[in-house]
Design a protein around this motif. Structure first.
Motif, PDB file in Angstrom:
ATOM      1  N   ALA A   3      -1.584  16.000  -1.450  1.00 57.73           N
ATOM      2  CA  ALA A   3      -1.393  14.364  -0.698  1.00 57.73           C
ATOM      3  C   ALA A   3      -2.687  13.649  -0.491  1.00 57.73           C
ATOM      4  CB  ALA A   3      -0.698  15.003   0.497  1.00 57.73           C
ATOM      5  N   THR A   4      -3.840  14.472  -0.164  1.00 59.05           N
ATOM      6  CA  THR A   4      -4.956  13.982  -0.110  1.00 59.05           C
ATOM      7  C   THR A   4      -5.707  13.170  -1.316  1.00 59.05           C
ATOM      8  OG1 THR A   4      -5.591  15.730   1.671  1.00 59.05           O
ATOM      9  CG2 THR A   4      -7.468  14.327   0.895  1.00 59.05           C
ATOM     10  N   ARG A   5      -5.310  13.748  -2.449  1.00 55.69           N
ATOM     11  CA  ARG A   5      -5.677  13.064  -3.614  1.00 55.69           C
ATOM     12  C   ARG A   5      -4.997  11.841  -3.652  1.00 55.69           C
ATOM     13  NH1 ARG A   5      -5.480  18.261  -7.527  1.00 55.69           N
ATOM     14  NH2 ARG A   5      -7.605  19.177  -6.964  1.00 55.69           N
ATOM     15  N   THR A   6      -3.777  11.886  -3.454  1.00 53.99           N
ATOM     16  CA  THR A   6      -3.002  10.565  -3.737  1.00 53.99           C
ATOM     17  C   THR A   6      -3.504   9.461  -2.681  1.00 53.99           C
ATOM     18  OG1 THR A   6      -0.792  11.874  -4.263  1.00 53.99           O
ATOM     19  CG2 THR A   6      -0.469   9.813  -3.328  1.00 53.99           C
ATOM     20  N   VAL A   7      -3.840   9.824  -1.317  1.00 54.25           N
ATOM     21  CA  VAL A   7      -4.228   8.969  -0.490  1.00 54.25           C
ATOM     22  C   VAL A   7      -5.776   8.560  -1.008  1.00 54.25           C
ATOM     23  CG1 VAL A   7      -5.231   8.614   1.759  1.00 54.25           C
ATOM     24  CG2 VAL A   7      -3.003   9.926   1.373  1.00 54.25           C
ATOM     25  N   LEU A   8      -6.639   9.310  -1.235  1.00 57.23           N
ATOM     26  CA  LEU A   8      -7.880   8.910  -1.928  1.00 57.23           C
ATOM     27  C   LEU A   8      -7.882   8.028  -2.917  1.00 57.23           C
ATOM     28  CD1 LEU A   8     -10.000  12.226  -1.074  1.00 57.23           C
ATOM     29  CD2 LEU A   8      -9.624   9.759   0.305  1.00 57.23           C
ATOM     30  N   ARG A   9      -6.853   8.254  -3.963  1.00 58.41           N
ATOM     31  CA  ARG A   9      -6.805   7.460  -5.220  1.00 58.41           C
ATOM     32  C   ARG A   9      -5.998   6.104  -4.914  1.00 58.41           C
ATOM     33  NH1 ARG A   9      -4.613  12.406  -8.819  1.00 58.41           N
ATOM     34  NH2 ARG A   9      -6.748  13.171  -9.246  1.00 58.41           N
ATOM     35  N   GLY A  10      -5.654   5.849  -3.656  1.00 58.58           N
ATOM     36  CA  GLY A  10      -5.518   4.299  -3.330  1.00 58.58           C
ATOM     37  C   GLY A  10      -3.992   4.104  -3.531  1.00 58.58           C
ATOM     38  N   ALA A  11      -3.127   5.107  -3.266  1.00 58.18           N
ATOM     39  CA  ALA A  11      -1.577   4.772  -3.249  1.00 58.18           C
ATOM     40  C   ALA A  11      -1.327   4.102  -1.907  1.00 58.18           C
ATOM     41  CB  ALA A  11      -1.056   6.075  -3.277  1.00 58.18           C
ATOM     42  N   ALA A  12      -0.337   3.277  -2.118  1.00 55.16           N
ATOM     43  CA  ALA A  12       0.162   2.317  -1.038  1.00 55.16           C
ATOM     44  C   ALA A  12       1.615   2.498  -1.132  1.00 55.16           C
ATOM     45  CB  ALA A  12      -0.548   0.931  -1.396  1.00 55.16           C
ATOM     46  N   GLY A  13       2.096   1.635   0.003  1.00 51.39           N
ATOM     47  CA  GLY A  13       3.432   1.316   0.127  1.00 51.39           C
ATOM     48  C   GLY A  13       4.354   2.764   0.185  1.00 51.39           C
ATOM     49  N   ARG A  14       5.439   2.338  -0.628  1.00 45.88           N
ATOM     50  CA  ARG A  14       6.319   3.539  -0.887  1.00 45.88           C
ATOM     51  C   ARG A  14       5.730   4.778  -1.571  1.00 45.88           C
ATOM     52  NH1 ARG A  14      11.805   0.565  -3.063  1.00 45.88           N
ATOM     53  NH2 ARG A  14      12.479  -0.297  -0.766  1.00 45.88           N
ATOM     54  N   ASP A  15       4.675   4.615  -2.427  1.00 43.64           N
ATOM     55  CA  ASP A  15       3.970   5.763  -3.049  1.00 43.64           C
ATOM     56  C   ASP A  15       3.510   6.839  -2.044  1.00 43.64           C
ATOM     57  OD1 ASP A  15       4.447   4.675  -5.468  1.00 43.64           O
ATOM     58  OD2 ASP A  15       2.646   3.742  -5.693  1.00 43.64           O
ATOM     59  N   LEU A  16       3.270   6.359  -0.615  1.00 40.11           N
ATOM     60  CA  LEU A  16       2.785   7.255   0.307  1.00 40.11           C
ATOM     61  C   LEU A  16       4.088   8.042   0.813  1.00 40.11           C
ATOM     62  CD1 LEU A  16       0.061   4.923   1.761  1.00 40.11           C
ATOM     63  CD2 LEU A  16      -0.320   6.980   0.615  1.00 40.11           C
ATOM     64  N   ASN A  17       5.188   7.874   0.490  1.00 38.60           N
ATOM     65  CA  ASN A  17       6.209   8.630   1.148  1.00 38.60           C
ATOM     66  C   ASN A  17       6.095  10.154   0.978  1.00 38.60           C
ATOM     67  OD1 ASN A  17       7.690   6.270   2.294  1.00 38.60           O
ATOM     68  ND2 ASN A  17       9.004   5.871   0.744  1.00 38.60           N
ATOM     69  N   ALA A  18       5.742  10.214  -0.401  1.00 39.17           N
ATOM     70  CA  ALA A  18       5.387  11.783  -0.821  1.00 39.17           C
ATOM     71  C   ALA A  18       4.336  12.371   0.152  1.00 39.17           C
ATOM     72  CB  ALA A  18       5.116  11.819  -2.227  1.00 39.17           C
ATOM     73  N   VAL A  19       3.446  11.444   0.421  1.00 40.03           N
ATOM     74  CA  VAL A  19       2.141  12.010   1.174  1.00 40.03           C
ATOM     75  C   VAL A  19       2.772  12.552   2.475  1.00 40.03           C
ATOM     76  CG1 VAL A  19       0.111  11.144   2.263  1.00 40.03           C
ATOM     77  CG2 VAL A  19       0.527  10.710  -0.040  1.00 40.03           C
ATOM     78  N   LEU A  20       3.524  11.689   3.101  1.00 40.69           N
ATOM     79  CA  LEU A  20       4.297  11.978   4.545  1.00 40.69           C
ATOM     80  C   LEU A  20       4.946  13.249   4.402  1.00 40.69           C
ATOM     81  CD1 LEU A  20       5.795   8.441   5.569  1.00 40.69           C
ATOM     82  CD2 LEU A  20       3.720   9.686   6.630  1.00 40.69           C
ATOM     83  N   GLY A  21       5.793  13.378   3.238  1.00 37.13           N
ATOM     84  CA  GLY A  21       6.531  14.521   3.034  1.00 37.13           C
ATOM     85  C   GLY A  21       5.735  15.949   3.049  1.00 37.13           C
ATOM     86  N   ARG A  22       4.766  15.880   2.206  1.00 34.97           N
ATOM     87  CA  ARG A  22       3.734  16.831   1.921  1.00 34.97           C
ATOM     88  C   ARG A  22       2.732  17.148   3.192  1.00 34.97           C
ATOM     89  NH1 ARG A  22       1.842  15.975  -4.559  1.00 34.97           N
ATOM     90  NH2 ARG A  22       3.821  16.681  -5.385  1.00 34.97           N
ATOM     91  N   THR A  23       2.376  16.328   3.843  1.00 38.03           N
ATOM     92  CA  THR A  23       1.607  16.624   4.908  1.00 38.03           C
ATOM     93  C   THR A  23       2.517  17.220   6.062  1.00 38.03           C
ATOM     94  OG1 THR A  23       0.193  14.393   4.431  1.00 38.03           O
ATOM     95  CG2 THR A  23       0.157  15.609   6.760  1.00 38.03           C
ATOM     96  N   GLY A  24       3.723  16.837   6.063  1.00 41.60           N
ATOM     97  CA  GLY A  24       4.665  17.476   7.006  1.00 41.60           C
ATOM     98  C   GLY A  24       4.790  19.009   6.611  1.00 41.60           C
ATOM     99  N   MET A  25       5.004  19.137   5.246  1.00 42.16           N
ATOM    100  CA  MET A  25       5.228  20.584   4.972  1.00 42.16           C
ATOM    101  C   MET A  25       3.974  21.434   4.937  1.00 42.16           C
ATOM    102  SD  MET A  25       7.421  22.639   3.553  1.00 42.16           S
ATOM    103  CE  MET A  25       8.522  21.665   3.122  1.00 42.16           C
ATOM    104  N   ALA A  26       2.888  20.866   4.824  1.00 38.66           N
ATOM    105  CA  ALA A  26       1.612  21.406   5.102  1.00 38.66           C
ATOM    106  C   ALA A  26       1.534  21.621   6.439  1.00 38.66           C
ATOM    107  CB  ALA A  26       0.431  20.679   4.512  1.00 38.66           C
ATOM    108  N   GLU A  27       1.882  20.992   7.293  1.00 35.65           N
ATOM    109  CA  GLU A  27       1.910  21.377   8.802  1.00 35.65           C
ATOM    110  C   GLU A  27       2.631  22.723   8.971  1.00 35.65           C
ATOM    111  OE1 GLU A  27       1.971  19.227  13.088  1.00 35.65           O
ATOM    112  OE2 GLU A  27       3.261  17.910  11.436  1.00 35.65           O
ATOM    113  N   LEU A  28       3.784  22.635   8.792  1.00 33.65           N
ATOM    114  CA  LEU A  28       4.791  23.675   8.814  1.00 33.65           C
ATOM    115  C   LEU A  28       4.504  24.865   8.274  1.00 33.65           C
ATOM    116  CD1 LEU A  28       7.725  24.477   9.948  1.00 33.65           C
ATOM    117  CD2 LEU A  28       8.313  23.693   7.499  1.00 33.65           C
TER     118      LEU A  28
END
Length: 114
Positions: A73-98
């Motif tokens: 998720a962090t790699r995706t954010v740092l590589r410049g993903a935007a818009g809908r491409d960040l939906n996976a980041v939200l899911g992975r970050t939530g999973m990481a928290e859990l």
């Protein structure tokens, strides 16, 4: 990590929010700094788990296993993903928290029994 989820959500909506004049952390910081904040929050999560382990027992480090899912998720954010491409980041970050919370809980539970 809950704050990282909020930052990722704000980053995902950055262009639309800026277009309508909505004031969010991301619109005030801008794209690059918002991405750095996400990275900082991910790193702070790891440091917090290390701090708990230092204050309690090394078993608390089991929480770090959950943070492994935060790496892509962090790699995706740092590589410049935007818009809908960040939906996976939200899911992975939530999973990481859990998973980190679960690992921390199991670790503290195991240390209480020893």
């Amino acid at each position: 990590m809950a704050c990282a989820i909020l930052v990722a959500n704000n980053l995902r909506d950055l262009d639309g929010d800026a277009a309508v004049g909505k004031r969010t952390l991301a619109t005030m910081l801008g794209d690059a700094d918002t991405r750095r904040v996400f990275l900082g929050l991910a790193m702070l999560s790891a440091l917090a788990l290390l701090g708990v382990a230092g204050a309690t027992n090394w078993w608390a480090l089991l929480g770090l296993l959950g943070l492994i899912t935060l790496v892509p998720a962090t790699r995706t954010v740092l590589r410049g993903a935007a818009g809908r491409d960040l939906n996976a980041v939200l899911g992975r970050t939530g999973m990481a928290e859990l998973l980190a919370a679960g690992g921390l809980f199991i670790g503290l539970l195991a240390s209480a029994g020893s």
